[in-house]
Design an enzyme around this catalytic site. Structure first.
Site, PDB file in Angstrom:
ATOM      1  N   CYS A 139     -20.501  32.042  41.399  1.00 36.21           N
ATOM      2  CA  CYS A 139     -21.237  32.585  40.274  1.00 36.21           C
ATOM      3  C   CYS A 139     -21.282  31.637  39.089  1.00 36.21           C
ATOM      4  O   CYS A 139     -22.334  31.327  38.578  1.00 36.21           O
ATOM      5  CB  CYS A 139     -20.552  33.911  39.914  1.00 36.21           C
ATOM      6  SG  CYS A 139     -21.089  34.707  38.440  1.00 36.21           S
ATOM      7  N   MET A 140     -20.128  31.179  38.649  1.00 31.60           N
ATOM      8  CA  MET A 140     -20.070  30.448  37.381  1.00 31.60           C
ATOM      9  C   MET A 140     -19.544  29.040  37.504  1.00 31.60           C
ATOM     10  O   MET A 140     -19.427  28.346  36.501  1.00 31.60           O
ATOM     11  CB  MET A 140     -19.176  31.194  36.378  1.00 31.60           C
ATOM     12  CG  MET A 140     -19.645  32.578  36.034  1.00 31.60           C
ATOM     13  SD  MET A 140     -21.332  32.657  35.428  1.00 31.60           S
ATOM     14  CE  MET A 140     -21.211  31.740  33.917  1.00 31.60           C
ATOM     15  N   MET A 180     -27.620  32.729  36.661  1.00 28.64           N
ATOM     16  CA  MET A 180     -27.583  32.275  38.050  1.00 28.64           C
ATOM     17  C   MET A 180     -28.719  31.340  38.406  1.00 28.64           C
ATOM     18  O   MET A 180     -28.620  30.546  39.323  1.00 28.64           O
ATOM     19  CB  MET A 180     -27.609  33.485  38.990  1.00 28.64           C
ATOM     20  CG  MET A 180     -26.422  34.401  38.831  1.00 28.64           C
ATOM     21  SD  MET A 180     -24.909  33.534  39.130  1.00 28.64           S
ATOM     22  CE  MET A 180     -24.158  33.622  37.505  1.00 28.64           C
ATOM     23  N   LYS A 213     -26.288  51.185  34.220  1.00 33.59           N
ATOM     24  CA  LYS A 213     -25.010  51.019  34.933  1.00 33.59           C
ATOM     25  C   LYS A 213     -23.854  51.421  34.030  1.00 33.59           C
ATOM     26  O   LYS A 213     -22.873  52.009  34.470  1.00 33.59           O
ATOM     27  CB  LYS A 213     -24.833  49.582  35.421  1.00 33.59           C
ATOM     28  CG  LYS A 213     -25.846  49.161  36.464  1.00 33.59           C
ATOM     29  CD  LYS A 213     -25.430  47.895  37.178  1.00 33.59           C
ATOM     30  CE  LYS A 213     -25.376  46.685  36.293  1.00 33.59           C
ATOM     31  NZ  LYS A 213     -26.713  46.309  35.778  1.00 33.59           N
ATOM     32  N   GLY A 251     -21.714  36.348  34.551  1.00 36.84           N
ATOM     33  CA  GLY A 251     -22.184  37.507  35.298  1.00 36.84           C
ATOM     34  C   GLY A 251     -21.168  38.617  35.388  1.00 36.84           C
ATOM     35  O   GLY A 251     -21.483  39.776  35.167  1.00 36.84           O
ATOM     36  N   GLN A 252     -19.917  38.260  35.702  1.00 40.50           N
ATOM     37  CA  GLN A 252     -18.916  39.293  35.938  1.00 40.50           C
ATOM     38  C   GLN A 252     -18.148  39.591  34.653  1.00 40.50           C
ATOM     39  O   GLN A 252     -18.076  38.751  33.763  1.00 40.50           O
ATOM     40  CB  GLN A 252     -17.955  38.834  37.039  1.00 40.50           C
ATOM     41  CG  GLN A 252     -18.652  38.687  38.384  1.00 40.50           C
ATOM     42  CD  GLN A 252     -17.666  38.421  39.487  1.00 40.50           C
ATOM     43  OE1 GLN A 252     -17.102  39.337  40.057  1.00 40.50           O
ATOM     44  NE2 GLN A 252     -17.441  37.158  39.786  1.00 40.50           N
TER      45      GLN A 252
END
Lengths: 813, 243
Positions: free
Chosen positions: A235-236, A402, A146, A439-440
């Protein structure tokens, strides 16, 4: 012959000289043939091999002859020229040329996950043409697929190029003025008629810090509503509550460098190889150079990560609390408790009650290995071995994402792992730390640290706390009472409110809730009702199709800003190319919006640098102090780890250590300054049975996740040409279950839950356990969130994507 | 009769001398061949020996034949010895030394002989290093000539670009004009990696590899961008890299 040299100025040096030299050589060779004129050499005696007067051949024609002397001269000069000529700048002849030529390289960061890999961005003619890893950044020049595809993402099909307004049910092109006027008018009307809580903002962990901060300030201190949330809630959020309930402050205490010193990696609820691949490589590097390093993986699936594990615990989804309680029981029974920690640095709590260490002992004794093994679906031996390895290694580092966060007991699972580290003393040393991976790319810096969630305020403050509200009102120079005392709607509640009509207008930026909300059918219908303003770089997405106004947003290096990755590193994303069409940066959109609804005097910082300076000065009034991270330092360096209170401070690798963390004081081993008594809290949590029960109608566990090659909802990675062949809309099903339900490889199947159904292609796999199926969240054509459950963790309000009860049947044509 | 005896004696001495010279040269060949170094590449020592022997032998033969024994040799012998000394031995020497260089430069020791390469060779042989070079060396994934195993463009059958690169490296090195820290210029040819790795079951099952197959074959994306660094990064290099 020497005089027939002609200079062609459109050719390079070599191309001019080489043909001429070839002609010289040709003549030379011809001239040296027998028969050309040469001097006869007389030797004394009978040494001369030929009879006197004889020549080897009697050809006497006039040739373009050279004497030997001339030949040597020419050869010598040519050799000399051949030596120097390549230095003339005919690059291709002298040096290897890169396959993709680049005019200039710029230092930047990857667009995607929370690892935040540094990369060099190659620009030619105002276009990004190549990227490569930054050798001087923490990722040592590595990128994953990615990361490499960052060079394609700006140029994918489906970029949103101009604003659009929905007229008569269809989205039509409009000008920025029209669109922003409409947005401001509708928001103003809603605020005036129904109050500030009738509008909302739904942001993203992929917006820049400056953008989330500005939106937070505008909505909470300008408009005066706390309906300001974002996708980090999905997510977090459990990681946030896990850390804040344990330490009083959010964010990991350690850093990536700890991976270079660990002897045991405890990876739980994380498919690190696919989701944080560069961090996984770093951990593998540690194992490569120290083969005695142990890797324990706790994951229901036998993922690529688990395949590298020395010990894999394939627990049932949602049973982490039982496992960690059992491991703590093992620690106590085998004498692995750090007494110094327990006596001097820890406090114990259960719910709202204070507890003691003895209470903890009794509590975890309810989870002996045999009982926990039955709950988790693994063997007691494995629990004991995991516990022993965890506690007895010299430095243990835990990694999770996650798998722990997206559970109903997400907070409990998070603080269970933290408790294991605190009790065994695996904390605060190089290699020993509980490290929650984000995650982000900017959930940490942009949303968690700026408090851009409906219950939070910047710097770890809470909306519900009156002192905190007053502090922020003073810092933001707004009158006391402007910030509402009640927390606003969290993500799921927000879209519920939109569906009900309590929230009339919502500004959504840089996220795709139409695809990512659990139980999405319910909320998608709701989005048709509200006045949705969606700013995104791509259209159509599962959210823009419900929008009343679509605003085209600039992406990645088309705009400048700062993000904060998983290890508390704030780093700069430069602007190196112009956005396409009429797209503008999200900060511009917010500033414009603020001015139009009458809060232009509040949002005084209008450029990325100005916003950054405002935010960093405000951060000095909290323990998230990064005032020393100036824009100049960000431009020069590859990010800096906060806390960083002064401009000459190098950044902080490990927090809570007096002497290393500038926020920590005293002379003790630790200073848990987030808690009033300076002690970290170990929580006593109990395992709870699953919320969505398994019945004969819904006998299987449905798990969701990601693959390496695609990002989130595929709006950005979907159009990338190299990734077109990767189709993520499959259902992993164990052959045992496939046999039971009469499903073959490649069959189209319907996965149904109590909430909805989705069609997927069956992929028989031994990766999942019998009784469990798995699908990815990526595909927009097959929305797995129609099936997932919107039940959430009671503390963090984070939905439980990782398990619900489903049935699987073959699709009858 | 005394004169004839002297000619016989001198011829005998000459033959003895020549035989002795040849045997000692042949003997030193054998010595080279059995030298400890050559068990990695058994041929190098022999090639080197042949090259040196031919060169020295050629010089000696020419000097002897032309300046010392010319008058005593028949024209035929003289011509054959000149053929030996002017063509056969020089060509043998050239071919042997070229082969020695072309094949000898494939050895790790050859790369290590320039001190700018010290950090790379130190890292290669460091079992605690996680670089690609060190891991391939440590795990014996490449049996011998480990540098050549990845930088595969040199050797007699290598590319023209390889020879140009070698020349350029030598030129920059002896003139001291290389940039420090040294960097790999241009795009690394993935064929060096894919030669071993492509087509294996493990490689083929990775979705990312299949997605990038076309890019990898055209060197638009380098294997080492994901799997690197192959060698220690500038800030990680230890050992002398000073000019």
């Amino acid at each position: 012959m020497f005089t027939d040299f002609m200079l062609h100025s459109n050719r390079c040096f070599i191309q001019n000289l080489f043909p001429y030299l070839m002609r010289c050589v040709h003549s030379l060779l011809f001239a040296l043939q027998p028969g050309s004129k040469r001097k006869k050499i007389e030797l004394p005696g009978n040494g001369f091999p030929y009879k006197e007067g004889e020549v080897m051949a009697d050809k006497d024609e006039k040739s373009e002859g050279l004497t030997r002397r001339d030949a040597l001269r020419v050869l010598g000069v040519s050799a000399g020229i051949a030596m120097i000529a390549p230095l003339s700048g005919c690059g291709g002849v002298w040096e290897r040329q890169p396959v993709i030529p680049v005019d200039a390289w710029h230092k930047g960061v990857c667009r995607f996950c929370g690892t935040g890999c540094g990369m060099m961005i190659g620009v030619t003619d105002n276009k990004v043409v190549d990227v490569k890893g930054d050798e001087y950044a923490h990722n040592r020049g590595r990128l994953c697929i990615k990361g490499l595809m960052n060079r394609e993402i700006l140029y994918g099909e489906g970029r949103a190029l101009y604003p659009m307004i929905r007229k008569n049910g269809k989205l039509e092109r409009a000008t920025w003025d029209e669109a922003m006027d409409l947005v401001a008018t509708r928001f103003r009307e809603a605020i005036d008629e129904y109050g500030p809580d009738s509008v909302a903002f739904y942001g993203s962990g992929q917006l820049y810090t400056q953008e989330s901060y500005t939106a937070n300030k505008l909505f909470k201190a300008g408009i005066g509503t706390n309906n300001m949330d974002g996708n980090p809630r999905l997510c977090m959020a459990s990681a946030v509550t896990g850390y804040t309930s344990s330490f009083g402050k959010d964010e990991p205490a350690g850093c990536y460098e700890d991976m270079d010193y660990s002897d045991c990696f405890f990876i739980t609820g994380s498919n690190t190889l696919e989701c944080h691949p560069i961090l996984w490589e770093r951990m593998l590097d540690r194992k490569r150079s120290h083969p005695e390093t142990r890797i324990i993986v706790v994951d229901p699936r036998r993922t690529f990560t688990a395949m590298h594990a020395d010990l894999h615990l394939p627990i049932y989804p949602g049973t982490d609390v039982a496992l960690y309680n059992s491991m703590m029981n093992e620690f106590i029974e085998n004498g692995f408790i750090d007494r110094d920690m327990v006596e001097n640095y820890l406090s114990f709590q259960e719910g709202k009650q204070k507890r003691t260490f003895e209470d903890l002992k009794k509590h975890v004794a309810q989870y002996p290995a045999e009982r926990a093994a039955k709950i988790c679906g693994i063997s007691p031996r494995d629990i004991q071995e995991a516990a022993f390895t965890f506690a007895s290694s010299k430095a243990t580092l835990s990694i999770w994402t996650m798998g722990l966060n997206q559970q109903v007991q997400g907070t409990a699972s998070n603080r269970g792992v933290v408790a294991m580290h605190l009790l065994t003393g695996h904390f605060g040393r190089p290699g020993a730390t509980p490290f929650s991976l984000t995650g982000q790319p900017n959930a940490c810096g942009g949303v968690r640290d700026t408090g851009s969630l409906s219950h939070a305020l910047p710097g770890g403050r809470l909306v519900a706390n009156a002192t905190h509200r007053e502090e922020m009102e003073d810092l933001w120079k707004v009158p006391r009472g402007r910030i509402g005392p009640k927390p606003g709607y969290h993500a799921v509640a927000l879209f519920e409110a939109i569906a009900k009509g309590d929230v009339k207008c919502c500004l959504v930026m840089c996220t795709n809730p139409g695809q990512t909300l659990p139980n999405s059918n319910l909320y998608r219908k709701g989005m048709e009702k509200g006045f949705m303003v969606v700013a995104d770089s791509f259209h159509p997405t599962e959210t823009t199709i419900f929008a009343d106004v679509v605003l085209p947003a600039a992406m990645w290096v088309e705009k400048e800003g700062v993000k904060g990755n998983a290890e508390r590193r704030y780093h700069l994303y430069p602007k190196v190319v112009d956005p396409p069409g009429e797209a503008r940066s999200d900060l511009d959109i917010l500033v414009d919006f603020a001015e139009r609804i009458g809060h232009g005097d509040l949002i005084t910082a209008k450029t990325p640098k100005d916003v950054w300076d405002e935010w960093r000065h405000i951060s000095a009034h909290s323990k998230y102090n990064f005032e020393g991270i100036t824009y100049e330092r960000l431009q020069k360096e590859r990010g800096i780890l906060w806390p960083c209170p002064t401009e000459d401070h190098p950044g902080t690798k490990r927090r809570y250590i007096p002497g290393e963390d500038p926020m920590a004081h005293g002379g003790g081993r630790f200073d848990f300054y987030g808690k009033p008594d300076g002690r970290a809290t170990v929580w006593l949590d109990s395992h709870e049975e699953p919320v969505d029960p398994y019945t004969d109608e819904f006998p299987l566990i449905f798990n969701t996740g990601r693959i390496l090659e695609h990002w989130h909802t595929m709006t950005i990675t979907g159009p990338v040409p190299e990734l077109q062949s990767i189709h993520p809309d499959y259902l992993e099903i164990h052959p045992h279950d496939a046999h039971h339900f009469n499903i073959r490889e490649g069959d189209q199947v319907i996965v149904r839950s109590r909430r909805g159904e989705v069609e997927l292609r069956a992929k028989l796999s031994l990766v999942v356990r019998p009784g469990m199926v798995f699908a990815t969240m990526h595909s927009a054509k097959h929305l797995v969130n129609q099936v997932t459950h919107d039940v959430y963790d009671p503390f963090s309000k984070q939905p439980a994507y990782k398990r619900c009860a489903v049935s699987v049947r073959k699709k009858t044509v | 009769m005394v004169m004839r005896n002297i000619r016989h004696i001198r011829r005998a001495w000459m033959r003895l001398g020549l035989t002795w010279t040849w045997m000692s040269l042949f003997g030193s060949n054998l010595a080279f061949a059995t030298e400890g170094n050559t068990n990695i590449v058994p041929g190098i020592g022999l090639l080197r020996g042949i090259g040196i022997a031919s060169a020295l032998g050629g010089i000696i033969v020419l000097i002897l034949v032309h300046f010392v024994y010319r008058k005593r040799l028949s024209r035929g012998t003289y011509h054959w010895l000149l053929l030996l000394g002017l063509f056969v031995l020089p060509i043998t020497a050239t071919l042997s030394s070229m082969a020695t260089v072309m094949e000898g430069t494939k050895r790790v020791e050859a790369c290590a002989s320039c001190h700018v390469m010290d950090p790379f060779v130190n890292d290669l042989k460091n079992p605690a290093s996680p670089t690609l070079a060190a891991r391939h060396y440590k795990n014996k994934w490449i049996a011998k000539d480990q540098c050549y195993g990845c930088h595969i463009s040199y050797g007699a059958t290598g590319t023209i670009a390889g020879k140009r690169d070698g020349f350029r490296h030598w030129l920059y090195y002896v003139t001291g004009t290389y940039s420090d820290p040294i960097k790999f210029v241009g795009s690394y040819s993935n064929s060096n990696c894919l030669y071993c790795h492509e087509g294996t079951r493990i490689w083929e099952r990775i979705k990312s590899h299949n997605a990038l197959r076309a890019d990898l074959e055209q060197d638009l994306v380098a294997c080492i961008r994901c799997h690197g660094p192959p060698h220690p990064l500038p800030q990680e290099r230890t050992g002398s890299a000073m000019k």
